[in-house]
Structure formats: C-alpha cells, structure tokens
Design an enzyme around this catalytic site. Structure first.
Site, PDB file in Angstrom:
ATOM      1  N   HIS A   7       0.835  -1.205   0.000  1.00 44.70           N
ATOM      2  CA  HIS A   7       0.000   0.000   0.000  1.00 44.70           C
ATOM      3  C   HIS A   7       0.876   1.263   0.000  1.00 44.70           C
ATOM      4  O   HIS A   7       0.728   2.139  -0.851  1.00 44.70           O
ATOM      5  CB  HIS A   7      -0.907  -0.028   1.237  1.00 44.70           C
ATOM      6  CG  HIS A   7      -1.858   1.124   1.340  1.00 44.70           C
ATOM      7  ND1 HIS A   7      -3.159   1.051   0.914  1.00 44.70           N
ATOM      8  CD2 HIS A   7      -1.691   2.384   1.813  1.00 44.70           C
ATOM      9  CE1 HIS A   7      -3.760   2.214   1.112  1.00 44.70           C
ATOM     10  NE2 HIS A   7      -2.896   3.044   1.667  1.00 44.70           N
ATOM     11  N   GLU A   8       1.798   1.330   0.930  1.00 57.32           N
ATOM     12  CA  GLU A   8       2.659   2.523   1.014  1.00 57.32           C
ATOM     13  C   GLU A   8       3.568   2.621  -0.198  1.00 57.32           C
ATOM     14  O   GLU A   8       3.936   3.722  -0.624  1.00 57.32           O
ATOM     15  CB  GLU A   8       3.466   2.520   2.317  1.00 57.32           C
ATOM     16  CG  GLU A   8       2.626   2.465   3.600  1.00 57.32           C
ATOM     17  CD  GLU A   8       1.521   3.508   3.671  1.00 57.32           C
ATOM     18  OE1 GLU A   8       1.682   4.599   3.087  1.00 57.32           O
ATOM     19  OE2 GLU A   8       0.469   3.213   4.297  1.00 57.32           O
TER      20      GLU A   8
ATOM     21  N   HIS B 273       1.797   4.596  -2.803  1.00 53.24           N
ATOM     22  CA  HIS B 273       1.953   6.038  -2.548  1.00 53.24           C
ATOM     23  C   HIS B 273       3.357   6.511  -2.967  1.00 53.24           C
ATOM     24  O   HIS B 273       3.522   7.568  -3.563  1.00 53.24           O
ATOM     25  CB  HIS B 273       1.779   6.334  -1.046  1.00 53.24           C
ATOM     26  CG  HIS B 273       0.353   6.293  -0.566  1.00 53.24           C
ATOM     27  ND1 HIS B 273      -0.639   7.068  -1.116  1.00 53.24           N
ATOM     28  CD2 HIS B 273      -0.241   5.578   0.439  1.00 53.24           C
ATOM     29  CE1 HIS B 273      -1.790   6.840  -0.482  1.00 53.24           C
ATOM     30  NE2 HIS B 273      -1.577   5.936   0.468  1.00 53.24           N
TER      31      HIS B 273
ATOM     32  N   GLU C  12      -4.659   7.848  -2.956  1.00 52.93           N
ATOM     33  CA  GLU C  12      -5.178   6.582  -2.451  1.00 52.93           C
ATOM     34  C   GLU C  12      -5.460   5.614  -3.608  1.00 52.93           C
ATOM     35  O   GLU C  12      -5.337   4.397  -3.441  1.00 52.93           O
ATOM     36  CB  GLU C  12      -6.454   6.836  -1.633  1.00 52.93           C
ATOM     37  CG  GLU C  12      -6.880   5.692  -0.749  1.00 52.93           C
ATOM     38  CD  GLU C  12      -5.945   5.420   0.438  1.00 52.93           C
ATOM     39  OE1 GLU C  12      -5.034   6.227   0.708  1.00 52.93           O
ATOM     40  OE2 GLU C  12      -6.138   4.359   1.075  1.00 52.93           O
TER      41      GLU C  12
END
Lengths: 500, 500
Positions: A253-254, A257, A292
């Site tokens: 997830h990170e 980003h 996101e």
C-alpha cells in the site's frame, strides 16, 4: 529563477522540513523528544504560513500572470494564498490548540473506551470546522468546503451519487458471500519472524519499482508514506510476529503512494506542483483520492490478484518454508481475499471497507450541517455497524473512537478512501485497454509497463493537473463507479464460487 | 513569555531543525536525497539568520536590558547579533558558496592524493576567513577573531603560552616511551561481530548515565553528537568488524558530549543559553573546548583508566569470550593505552594527539597572518611530522589532506581539541579534590557522583557561563596545563614502566 519561483522554492523547502520533523517524530525520535518537537513543528508551520501569506508572494504571482495569463503555477499559488487568507488568524490558532488537546483527549478516551471523554473536544472541533467551512466558502453544503481541501471539486451531492450504487452493490454481494464457506486462512497467523518479513517486504516494494536510492523502509505504529522532494520518499510499515498480512499488504500500500511521489517530473521539484499549499503539506500527488487510488491499485488490484500470487507465492514459501509447507498459491490467493466483516476499518477487506467509510462520511456531513448531535454518535455508529455488518459493537474503543482522524482536525478526508478505490479501477481498466499485453506481463511479474503507463498518465504530472483532468485524459470519463463494481464483483464471485 | 524570549525560542527551534536536517543527512537519508537536502538546509539557515538580524530582535533585547541591565541572555544575544551584523552579507554568501565547492574539491583532491587540486580553494578560504576576521575585529592577531568563534577569550598569545610546555613535555615523554617495548595489542584487531559491539557500546554509554529516553545511537561515517534540545540528544559511532577500539572509544567520546547536552538546566531550553547564536548552531555546551573536555574526560580519563578496565573487562570478555580468551584486564588496559606515532590525527593516542593539533594550529595561524603560503603546506606538514613523530608522509591523503575542517570553512577550531584535553584534567582534579570517595566509587563502577559533580559545575549552566568562568568556579584557576601533564606523565610512566 524568478521572484515567484524563488519564494515558492523556499516555501517548499519549509514544507519538506516539516515532513522530516514529522517522519522523525514517528520513526526515530526518543520518547523525551516529544516535549520540544511540537514547538519546532509549530515554528516551521508558522514560518511557512507567513511566507505564503506575504503580500510579496501574491504580488510575484500576479506579476507573472500579467505576462502569461495561462501560468498555472502562479494561478494555483494565488488560489491557495487567497483561500488561506480567508481563514481568520484566530481560527487557525484555535484549531492548532484544539488539535493537540483533542488528540490527547482522544488517546485517553480510547484507552478508557469512553466516548464521553472525547465528546466535548469533538463538539468544539466540529464547530471550528464549521467556521472554517464558512471562511473558505461553499455553494450548497458546508461539508463541500472541507471536502475541497482534500479532493478539490468533490461535493456532498457528488458523493451521494457515487455512494448509492456502491452501497447497494456491496450490501448485496456481502450477503451472497457470507452465505458461502470461508476460505481457509489459518496459515496467515502462524509465527513469521520479523527479519524474514522485512526482507520479503523490501523485495516486494522494489519489484514494483520502488527506488531505494531515493527511499527507505522503517517501522512505525501506523504505516505511512512521506517525502522530502521526489529525491527522498520514505515508507513505513508495522510488523506483527503472528500475522503476515499486516506488514506485507501495508508495505504494498505505502509502496503505491511512494511510486507516485518518486514518479513526479523532476522539473516540478520545489515548485507549486510539488506541494499542497493550502494544506501546508509537501506532497506531489494531486489529491488525497488520487493518491489513495495508487496505494489501492498496487496493494489490491496487483498485490491481491491471482496473477501476483501465482508469480510470487514461491518466493514467499522459500522465505517461510515451514509456515507455508501445507499451502499453495491458490490457497494463499483465496486467503488474502477472505471477506470477514470486522469492527475495525483498518482491518477490513475490500468489500466491507467502503461500508466503514460511508458510515463515517454520513456522520461527518451531518455533524457539519448541524443535523446530528455529537452525543448521539455512539448510538448512530453502533446501529449502523449492526445493520451493515451484522456485528455488535462491544465498546467505544472498537466503535466510534477507533480512528484518529477527527481528533487531528481531519473532517472531510474520509470520502477520499472510497474515491481512491473507485479511481484505481478506472485507471487500471484504462491501462488494460491501452496495453494489450498487460495481463500477460503481470503474469510474468513484469510491472514496468504498468508503472510506466501510470507514471505517464498520473505520477509525472504532480499537482499540475487536477484529479478530474487526470481521469478525463487517462480514462475519458469523470469519477465512475462501474469499473470498480465490476472488479469487486468479479473477484469475489470467483473466490467464493458464486454464480456470475 | 516576553517578546525577546518568544523570538529567541523561534530562532532556537530553527537551529534545532537545522541539526535534525544534518543528523538525518548523515545517518538516515538515502543517497538521492543529497540533491535537495542542501537547499533545505540553506533555506532554514537563511531564515534563522534573518530572524537573528531582524531589528526587532535586537530591540527586544535592548528593551529588556533597560529594565534589567544585568540580564545576561539579552546581553549575549545583542553581542551575537552585533557580531553577525558586522559580517557583510556578500561575505556570508561567498563563504557559503565556497564551503560547498571546497568540500567537493577536497573530496576529489584526497581521493587523488593531490594537494594541488585543493590548494586554490584553500587559498580562497584563507582569504575569506581573513576578511571574516577583519569584519569581526581583533586586538592583536587576526587569528584571534576566528579563535573567538569557537573558544571565546582564547588568543594566539594565550595559545603560545599553553602549547610551549605541552610540546616540550610530550616530545620528551614520547622519546622515553618509544625506547621501551610496546604492550601487546594484537587482540584488538581480531574479528568482533558488529552486533556484539553495538550491544556493548550501548551498555557502556548507559553506564555513564546516557539517558536513552532522550537519546539514541546510530551509525555514521564519522562519529558525532548532535541535539535538538536536551530532550533529544543523539550520538553516532562507526563499527569496524576487525577493530574493537574505533566503535568502543568513539562511543565513550560521543557519550561525554551527550552527557553535557543532556545535563543542561531544563529552564534553558529554547533560550539563548542553549544555542551558539553567532555560530548558528543549537548547542548547549559553552565552548568547543569545554565540550571536548567532557568527551575526552569520559573517553580517556575514565574509559582508558585502569579502574575502568578492572571493573569492566569481565563484561567485555563475556561478550567476546573467544576473541579475548587469552587476555586479562591488565593486558587490555595497557593495549588501549599503547603509544604508536601515526600519520593520522584521528587514530592518534593521547600522547601524540596534541602534536598533530599543534602542527595544524601553527599552519592556520600563519596562513591567516599571511606568513605562510598555501603552496608550501605539504613541505611544512611533512617536515614537521618527520621531526615530531619520526614518520615519512607517503602522500598528501595521509598528510595535509587528511582532515575535512579547512574545506568546511573551519579555521580556528583545531586548538579547541587540545584546550579540551587540558580542561578535562583540570575539572577531573577538581572533582577528585571535592569528592574524597571518587577513586573508590570509580573502582566500583559508580559513575553517578562524578556525573553529578560535572553536571553541577558544568553541564547545568549551559551557555550561561563562559569556559573561563566555569574553570574559575570549579577549579579556582584559568586554563592551566599542569594537571594534564601530571596525568599523562603518570599514566604512561606506569603503562611503560618508566622511572617516575
């Protein structure tokens, strides 16, 4: 470098410095540092604001616009300084004070699992945010002014149109899924030594294209990504010895980003297109929802796909041969896509996640509109969790007190999580249309073509285009829930063997 | 909090932020970050300077002094802003540019071991420092103005008086020592796994009183201590797999610096007494020499003492049982006190270290006075190393190019290393006079009474007293080499079995 660029660069430096103070506080700082770090952050924030609101800064932007009326950087800077200028100084100060008091109160209320301890602070936070909305201005609904801080252009009315079909779909699909037997997932909770997890997470991040020459992975209580220009984009995760998913999918997830921030055009470094000037935040992604969308895309569309686990389960098994001896790629793929209604948002699966968000959004909007009283929150919350997920909320800590957002002053950011999910599918479908080989490239664990497409259509542009412009350019449509619904439906029907 | 305190606090915050940017760059930052970090540091430096030189700041100090002519904080702030105000802006800019160019040139010149590549930069650096001295002002010798930046009150004349007896003593003692057989020290260069070294170093730092609630130990190319208020004081070291001393004594050295910063009166946090305003550096120690006296005291007076190794050799042997199987406390004590003339300052033992310093000080002073030409440096250097240490310098990298200092603009800081040695012994002797149980406390590894004494007489005061005042209050004398000579002589006569 002209006067406007020089001033913008200086403001950008200060916002990057603020990010470093923040990163350090959350990953490295010894406990005693907390006593003086807050003051250091307040000083840098005040200086950045002072620089932004200096009449000379606006004048330098206006001078540019006289020569080049299309100069988007100057226009964006003027828009930000004008919005910031509309907020009374006293309100800023009140918000800053309340933020730190409310966070403290939230920590204690959560520990005591007693909403009443937090309620007075939340009431004041709602009041101040209502004042903020009035200061910033809006057309239809005060909540729109707050939404605009995180997802420019998003409105309450737009959200209603977006959420209605999602809600109907999710609730229906959830009912079908829950009627089927759950896949086995016991093996996710075996002992996985942290060293091995960390090595695997780092490898996984790099596989997607995360550049460690311009990044690093640390540990923090809540995972996050933060950057100090595209040259230095850091991520964190959290390791649990007896649960594999947290660190692994948290890292993916990170990483999403981080790929966004690392992919921004180098020419935008220290420019208006690398900072959220209104939010006083050094970030190159154009909106919370767009950001996101990229974390979700890499975590879920790729990281929880069948192709991914067919390609990589072998590596994971090699890292943890004993723990995964009795598991195959198909088992693992199904396990990480198990639907299990949960009290806690951050532990939710893809299907129930949006239901958690919608609850929060309804509450926020009604609080700001004065249509819901703070004291009624636990009742509203618990009733809705029962209705949507069939779960009884046993205490406030696992209910209305679970998220930090409201205590930090964030009201209006929750919708961007679901907006991100929706955008992720739109972008992914557009990439698939344009890259006929995409599916087979992903089966071969070749992520470069997808990364290049995303960089070209999204990352590269930084904040020089709005979320809406990116969507229109890349997909030909504005925010559209259909690709997301098709994706979720397809995946869960397959995982749970439901009729198509 | 009055206007003066508010402004001082803000300046202090910025200097602490600058320290964090620096610490991060040297311990955590990925390589790519170097591209934008320099600009961030330049921006924060410029803001701190702007705040310091703001007429309102001087006015706020003057207003205080009108009501309280003895207000030392206000007086010190005025003195600093007045000194900074005397330096022409253009000179500051030229120095900033030259510093970064000269460092780059020094790195390349050292890699090529070719002084000629660095000479033009050093010549300009000397010229600019000479201009700086003229701007700051001095009575007798331009070098005095530079000395004053690092060790207020120190002069060329004072140094001459201090160094002459040291030099005579050191050279004579060195001759005697070298005529004796060296202690065995082979075991220091066995393989010591880094993990074990790190565990031991952390324990050793804590034993002296280093508070990890307000500190942490990291790795960097060159060990250092840095703080962001007394609440957060960090140290670094460097581990070598095949050499125990580097990390171990490096840690004890930086621990000494850290104890000083952690011991400053909490009431001085964010005040004039916690920052070197002229040097734009957040530091609570009152001068470079005083700081070095504490690192030297803990590293050498304590860490290389017989009592220390009699108390702690057992722990070290438990950590490294195989590597130290054939060694006892006495062997170890002698080994870490071996005298071995070396080309490199940072590898020098206590006896030859000051000779390295004196060489650099003589060169600096003569360069600034225009009595020595930059081109002649290698010849002067090599001749002096031959004369003092009996060594032939094989190349510039191991000679005149070995230290980074001059390339960073530091001219006038070298003397403070030897001043620190001298002060360390003065303070230690004073503590021994006042604490009759000190020797036996140290034999029992009880460092608290010594730490308390040093805190009371030195650390606590931050920059509210000068080095001279601290010396006078604690020892009754100004800078005096005698205790240091007695200490060195006593130790080496014992280690080498020389007649007393």
């Amino acid at each position: 470098m002209n006067e406007f660029q020089r001033r913008t660069g200086e403001i950008n430096d200060l916002l990057c410095v603020l990010n470093l103070l923040n990163w350090d506080a959350r990953t490295q700082m010894p406990p005693g540092g907390v006593k003086t770090r807050g003051q250091q952050m307040a000083t840098v924030t005040a200086l950045a604001l002072e620089r932004l609101l200096a009449p000379e800064y606006a004048a330098s932007a206006r001078a540019l616009l006289r020569g080049a009326p299309d100069d988007r950087a100057a226009a964006q800077a003027l828009e930000a300084t004008s919005a910031l200028g509309r907020v009374p100084e006293q309100l800023n100060r009140d918000l800053a004070v309340l933020r730190s008091e409310a966070q403290e109160a939230w920590v204690q209320a959560k520990a005591a699992s007693n909403f009443a301890l937090f309620a007075p602070y939340l009431r004041r936070m709602v009041n101040l945010n209502r004042q903020l909305a009035d200061a910033l201005g809006y057309q239809d609904h005060p909540y729109d002014a707050l939404l605009n801080l995180y997802e420019p252009g998003l409105t309450s009315a737009g959200l209603r149109g977006l959420f209605a079909p999602l809600r109907e779909h999710h609730v229906g699909l959830l009912r079908e899924v829950m009627a089927r037997p759950a896949p086995r997932s016991d093996f996710l909770r075996r002992p996985y030594p942290v060293q091995g997890q960390k090595a695997y997470c780092l490898k996984a991040a790099q596989r997607f294209g995360y550049d460690l020459e311009r990044g690093r992975l640390d540990v923090s209580a809540h995972p996050f990504e933060i950057s100090f220009t595209r040259q230095d984009v850091r991520i964190t995760t959290r390791f649990q010895e007896n649960f594999l998913n947290g660190a692994l999918f948290g890292t993916l997830h990170e990483t999403g980003h981080a790929l966004y921030e690392q992919g921004i055009d180098p020419a935008y470094t220290r420019s208006v297109f690398a900072s959220d000037l209104t939010g006083l935040y050094a970030v190159g992604g154009t909106s919370y929802g767009t950001h996101e969308s990229q974390s979700r895309l890499w975590e879920n569309r790729i990281g929880r796909s069948r192709a991914y686990w067919e390609a990589h389960f072998g590596d994971l098994q090699a890292q943890f041969p004993e723990q995964l001896a009795d598991v195959n790629a198909q088992d693992f793929y199904r396990a990480v896509n198990e639907v299990r209604p949960s009290l806690i948002r951050v532990e939710a699966d893809e299907l129930t996640y949006d239901l958690h968000i919608m609850l929060r959004v309804d509450i926020e909007r009604d609080l700001i509109a004065g249509e819901l009283d703070v004291d009624d929150l636990p009742e509203v919350w618990n009733g809705r969790i029962q209705q949507d997920l069939g779960l009884s909320v046993p205490d406030d800590a696992r209910g209305v007190l679970q998220d930090i957002h409201w205590s930090t002053g964030l009201i209006g950011s929750f919708p961007t999580y679901t907006v991100g999910n929706v955008m992720a599918s739109q972008f992914y479908e557009a990439a698939r249309r344009e890259l006929p080989e995409l599916e087979s490239q992903l089966e071969q664990a070749d992520y470069r073509p997808l990364l290049d497409w995303l960089t070209r259509h999204i990352y590269h542009h930084g904040r020089s285009r709005s979320a809406h412009e990116l969507l229109m350019d890349a997909t030909g449509r504005s925010l559209d829930p259909q690709p997301y619904l098709t994706y979720l439906s397809g995946k869960y029907r397959e995982v749970y063997g439901l009729p198509g």
